[in-house]
Design a protein around this motif. Structure first.
Motif, PDB file in Angstrom:
ATOM      1  N   VAL A  42      -0.748  11.877  10.267  1.00 11.50           N
ATOM      2  CA  VAL A  42      -1.409  13.167  10.058  1.00 11.50           C
ATOM      3  C   VAL A  42      -0.394  14.221   9.613  1.00 11.50           C
ATOM      4  O   VAL A  42      -0.659  15.025   8.717  1.00 11.50           O
ATOM      5  N   ARG A  43       0.790  14.199  10.230  1.00 10.53           N
ATOM      6  CA  ARG A  43       1.818  15.173   9.871  1.00 10.53           C
ATOM      7  C   ARG A  43       2.402  14.901   8.493  1.00 10.53           C
ATOM      8  O   ARG A  43       2.813  15.819   7.781  1.00 10.53           O
ATOM      9  N   ASN A  44       2.477  13.632   8.119  1.00  7.50           N
ATOM     10  CA  ASN A  44       3.054  13.282   6.826  1.00  7.50           C
ATOM     11  C   ASN A  44       2.164  12.229   6.150  1.00  7.50           C
ATOM     12  O   ASN A  44       2.453  11.025   6.205  1.00  7.50           O
ATOM     13  N   PRO A  45       1.065  12.672   5.507  1.00  5.83           N
ATOM     14  CA  PRO A  45       0.116  11.710   4.913  1.00  5.83           C
ATOM     15  C   PRO A  45       0.748  10.794   3.871  1.00  5.83           C
ATOM     16  O   PRO A  45       0.274   9.668   3.674  1.00  5.83           O
ATOM     17  N   GLU A  46       1.821  11.241   3.217  1.00  2.00           N
ATOM     18  CA  GLU A  46       2.451  10.412   2.196  1.00  2.00           C
ATOM     19  C   GLU A  46       3.125   9.174   2.782  1.00  2.00           C
ATOM     20  O   GLU A  46       3.358   8.196   2.073  1.00  2.00           O
ATOM     21  N   SER A  47       3.441   9.221   4.079  1.00  2.00           N
ATOM     22  CA  SER A  47       4.098   8.072   4.705  1.00  2.00           C
ATOM     23  C   SER A  47       3.129   6.932   4.961  1.00  2.00           C
ATOM     24  O   SER A  47       3.553   5.791   5.172  1.00  2.00           O
TER      25      SER A  47
ATOM     26  N   ARG B  36      -3.908   6.028   2.462  1.00  2.00           N
ATOM     27  CA  ARG B  36      -5.161   5.401   2.883  1.00  2.00           C
ATOM     28  C   ARG B  36      -5.352   4.070   2.171  1.00  2.00           C
ATOM     29  O   ARG B  36      -5.106   3.942   0.972  1.00  2.00           O
ATOM     30  N   GLY B  37      -5.785   3.064   2.930  1.00  2.00           N
ATOM     31  CA  GLY B  37      -6.044   1.754   2.344  1.00  2.00           C
ATOM     32  C   GLY B  37      -7.500   1.605   1.958  1.00  2.00           C
ATOM     33  O   GLY B  37      -8.262   2.570   1.953  1.00  2.00           O
ATOM     34  N   GLU B  38      -7.886   0.380   1.661  1.00  2.00           N
ATOM     35  CA  GLU B  38      -9.262   0.128   1.261  1.00  2.00           C
ATOM     36  C   GLU B  38     -10.198   0.205   2.460  1.00  2.00           C
ATOM     37  O   GLU B  38      -9.804  -0.013   3.600  1.00  2.00           O
ATOM     38  N   ARG B  39     -11.459   0.535   2.181  1.00  2.00           N
ATOM     39  CA  ARG B  39     -12.476   0.636   3.218  1.00  2.00           C
ATOM     40  C   ARG B  39     -13.194  -0.703   3.385  1.00  2.00           C
ATOM     41  O   ARG B  39     -13.324  -1.473   2.432  1.00  2.00           O
ATOM     42  N   TYR B  40     -13.692  -0.941   4.578  1.00  2.00           N
ATOM     43  CA  TYR B  40     -14.410  -2.179   4.853  1.00  2.00           C
ATOM     44  C   TYR B  40     -15.776  -1.852   5.427  1.00  2.00           C
ATOM     45  O   TYR B  40     -15.939  -0.908   6.211  1.00  2.00           O
ATOM     46  N   SER B  41     -16.755  -2.649   5.052  1.00  2.00           N
ATOM     47  CA  SER B  41     -18.110  -2.450   5.560  1.00  2.00           C
ATOM     48  C   SER B  41     -18.232  -3.026   6.971  1.00  2.00           C
ATOM     49  O   SER B  41     -17.378  -3.799   7.417  1.00  2.00           O
ATOM     50  N   TRP B  42     -19.330  -2.655   7.636  1.00  2.00           N
ATOM     51  CA  TRP B  42     -19.563  -3.186   8.980  1.00  2.00           C
ATOM     52  C   TRP B  42     -19.753  -4.703   8.935  1.00  2.00           C
ATOM     53  O   TRP B  42     -19.379  -5.410   9.874  1.00  2.00           O
ATOM     54  N   LYS B  43     -20.340  -5.188   7.836  1.00  2.00           N
ATOM     55  CA  LYS B  43     -20.528  -6.633   7.705  1.00  2.00           C
ATOM     56  C   LYS B  43     -19.175  -7.341   7.682  1.00  2.00           C
ATOM     57  O   LYS B  43     -18.978  -8.368   8.356  1.00  2.00           O
TER      58      LYS B  43
ATOM     59  N   PHE C 110       0.814  -1.216   0.000  1.00  2.00           N
ATOM     60  CA  PHE C 110       0.000   0.000   0.000  1.00  2.00           C
ATOM     61  C   PHE C 110       0.851   1.271   0.000  1.00  2.00           C
ATOM     62  O   PHE C 110       0.319   2.370   0.158  1.00  2.00           O
ATOM     63  N   GLY C 111       2.163   1.139  -0.138  1.00  2.00           N
ATOM     64  CA  GLY C 111       3.020   2.309  -0.293  1.00  2.00           C
ATOM     65  C   GLY C 111       3.413   3.004   0.986  1.00  2.00           C
ATOM     66  O   GLY C 111       3.748   4.200   0.973  1.00  2.00           O
ATOM     67  N   TYR C 112       3.420   2.280   2.115  1.00  2.00           N
ATOM     68  CA  TYR C 112       3.831   2.885   3.385  1.00  2.00           C
ATOM     69  C   TYR C 112       5.328   3.189   3.367  1.00  2.00           C
ATOM     70  O   TYR C 112       6.122   2.431   2.778  1.00  2.00           O
ATOM     71  N   ASP C 113       5.694   4.269   4.021  1.00  2.00           N
ATOM     72  CA  ASP C 113       7.104   4.624   4.162  1.00  2.00           C
ATOM     73  C   ASP C 113       7.819   3.548   4.970  1.00  2.00           C
ATOM     74  O   ASP C 113       7.288   3.061   5.986  1.00  2.00           O
TER      75      ASP C 113
END
Length: 440
Positions: free
Chosen positions: A200-205, A208-215, A135-138
């Motif tokens: 929060v200070r460095n969003p590029e690090s 955001r990943g994929e979202r998941y439903s409550w189910k 997912f491209g994390y630093d």
């Protein structure tokens, strides 16, 4: 040459030997034996060398160590770690740095059934690092989160270093176990808060990943069932008095083995060949880990006897007790000592070397030995991520071979500050560790 001088020389010699790469247990054994022979006589030193290995090997309370190690290895073979990571990821995915937060949370969960800093770090690192890289994390954030999360394996019970501390300090294993729960949860929350601040200070690090439903979240909770079952039976039965700590470790190892068999049955149909291969792997890893621990225990026992006859612990305790300073100043000085020792040695010898010296001082200052056990585990966490040794950093470097060690060290720096904050909170509010034992 006075006995105290001999003791100081032996401590320095021990540090030099481990810095040169000598096995820690052997370094403790050699320096302790030589020091005892110089202060008393060689015959007495040989007598200690004859009796101490048998004494340590036959200690009844020490029996829990290999069984809890075996429980953690069976839990790993049962695939509980990957299920924990999946659940944590789906429930924390709305936070900034969600995958790193999930890594810390799953490390806390796996630590509750593992009890080893290195095993937690290696296990979760193998699962989490490829996912965060996808997912491209630093690299700094991902490796730092795994290295720090691995330290939670020794703070959340059951914990092998906790057991060793209890044997050394002669305090109740159950009391120290339950004392570690709230500090462990506090440390987990502080680590997640640190990751959120970084993201929060460095969003590029931390993209955001994929979202998941409550189910999907609710369905993922099924992965927690075996963990809750194992953790609940072991600690619940122990704290309720249904069975002793030793019995709890045996029951936990047996249940973890059944979970391993169930995992094989569920994934590919039960096959004796697969079961036997995983069983042998778990047993062999347990033997290796326990053999190393037992050698350190034997060496530390000889070394501590040498320290006792040199009167260094009692002299140092009397000197510090006579200082006209706040007890918190003394705690701060101890923390600096542990920080230095953590840079050059592993967690086990730190306990062996320092508890006989510092415990009398702590009791002189009016602090509880149970509280001190949790404090020692926390400062040991610093040693696991602090250069130049930083065992967890080396483990991560072995998993992510293309990430330079310097990058990993930079990644753990924010978490070093997090641990210091946790130590300050524990010192200022001892009830964090003593509340649950007081309710037993």
């Amino acid at each position: 040459m006075t006995a105290i001088t001999v003791g100081v020389i032996c401590i320095v010699a021990f540090l030099i030997l481990i810095f040169l790469g000598m096995n820690i247990g052997l370094a403790l054994l050699v320096t302790g034996f030589v020091g005892y022979a110089v202060v008393v006589n060689p015959t007495a030193a040989l007598a200690v060398l004859r009796t101490d290995p048998a004494t340590q090997a036959s200690t009844y309370s020490f029996m829990v160590v290999p069984l809890f190690i075996l429980m953690g290895n069976f839990a790993f073979q049962a695939g509980l770690s990957s299920g924990l990571y999946d659940t944590a990821n789906k429930w924390l995915n709305r936070l900034p740095g969600a995958l790193a937060c999930a890594t810390v949370a799953s490390c806390a969960g796996f630590g509750a059934i593992c009890g080893s800093c290195a095993a937690t770090c290696a296990t979760m690192g193998t699962i989490a690092l490829p996912e965060m890289r996808r997912f491209g994390y630093d690299d700094r954030l991902s490796t730092g989160a795994v290295a720090m999360g691995g330290t939670l394996g020794v703070l959340i019970p059951p914990s092998t270093p906790m057991i060793v501390y209890c044997i050394m300090a002669e305090v109740s294993i159950g009391s120290v176990f339950i004392a570690g729960i709230l500090p462990g949860l506090m440390m987990t929350a502080l680590c997640i808060f640190t990751i959120v601040l970084i993201a929060v200070r460095n969003p590029e690090s931390a993209p955001r990943g994929e979202r998941y439903s409550w189910k999907e979240r609710l369905i993922s909770l099924k992965h927690l069932i075996p963990v809750v079952l194992l953790f609940g039976i072991v600690l619940g039965g122990m704290f309720s008095g249904f069975f002793s700590v030793n019995q709890a470790s045996a029951v936990g190892a047996f249940i973890a083995m059944l979970l391993m068999a169930w995992n094989i049955l569920r994934t590919s149909g039960f096959q004796w060949k697969v079961f036997w291969a995983r069983y042998k792997e778990a047993m062999w890893t347990t033997i290796q880990t326990f053999a190393m621990t037992l050698l350190i225990m034997i060496g530390a026992s000889v070394f501590c006897k040498m320290l006792a006859i040199t009167t260094i612990p009692s002299t140092l305790a009397a000197w510090i007790g006579g200082l006209n300073v706040s007890p918190y100043v003394i705690i701060a000085l101890m923390t600096l000592v542990y920080l230095f020792l953590g840079m050059i040695m592993d967690e086990m010898p730190m306990i062996m070397l320092t508890v006989p010296i510092f415990l009398p001082i702590i009791e002189e200052l009016g602090f509880s030995p149970i509280w001190f056990g949790i404090y020692v585990i926390m400062v040991m966490e610093l040693g696991a991520i602090t250069p130049p040794v930083g065992l967890n950093c080396f483990i991560i470097n072995g998993i992510a071979k293309d990430v330079p060690l310097s990058t990993i060290y930079r990644g753990v720096l924010p978490f070093v500050l997090t641990v210091f904050v946790a130590i300050v909170l524990l010192t200022a509010f001892p009830g964090i560790a003593l509340l649950l034992p007081g309710l037993m």
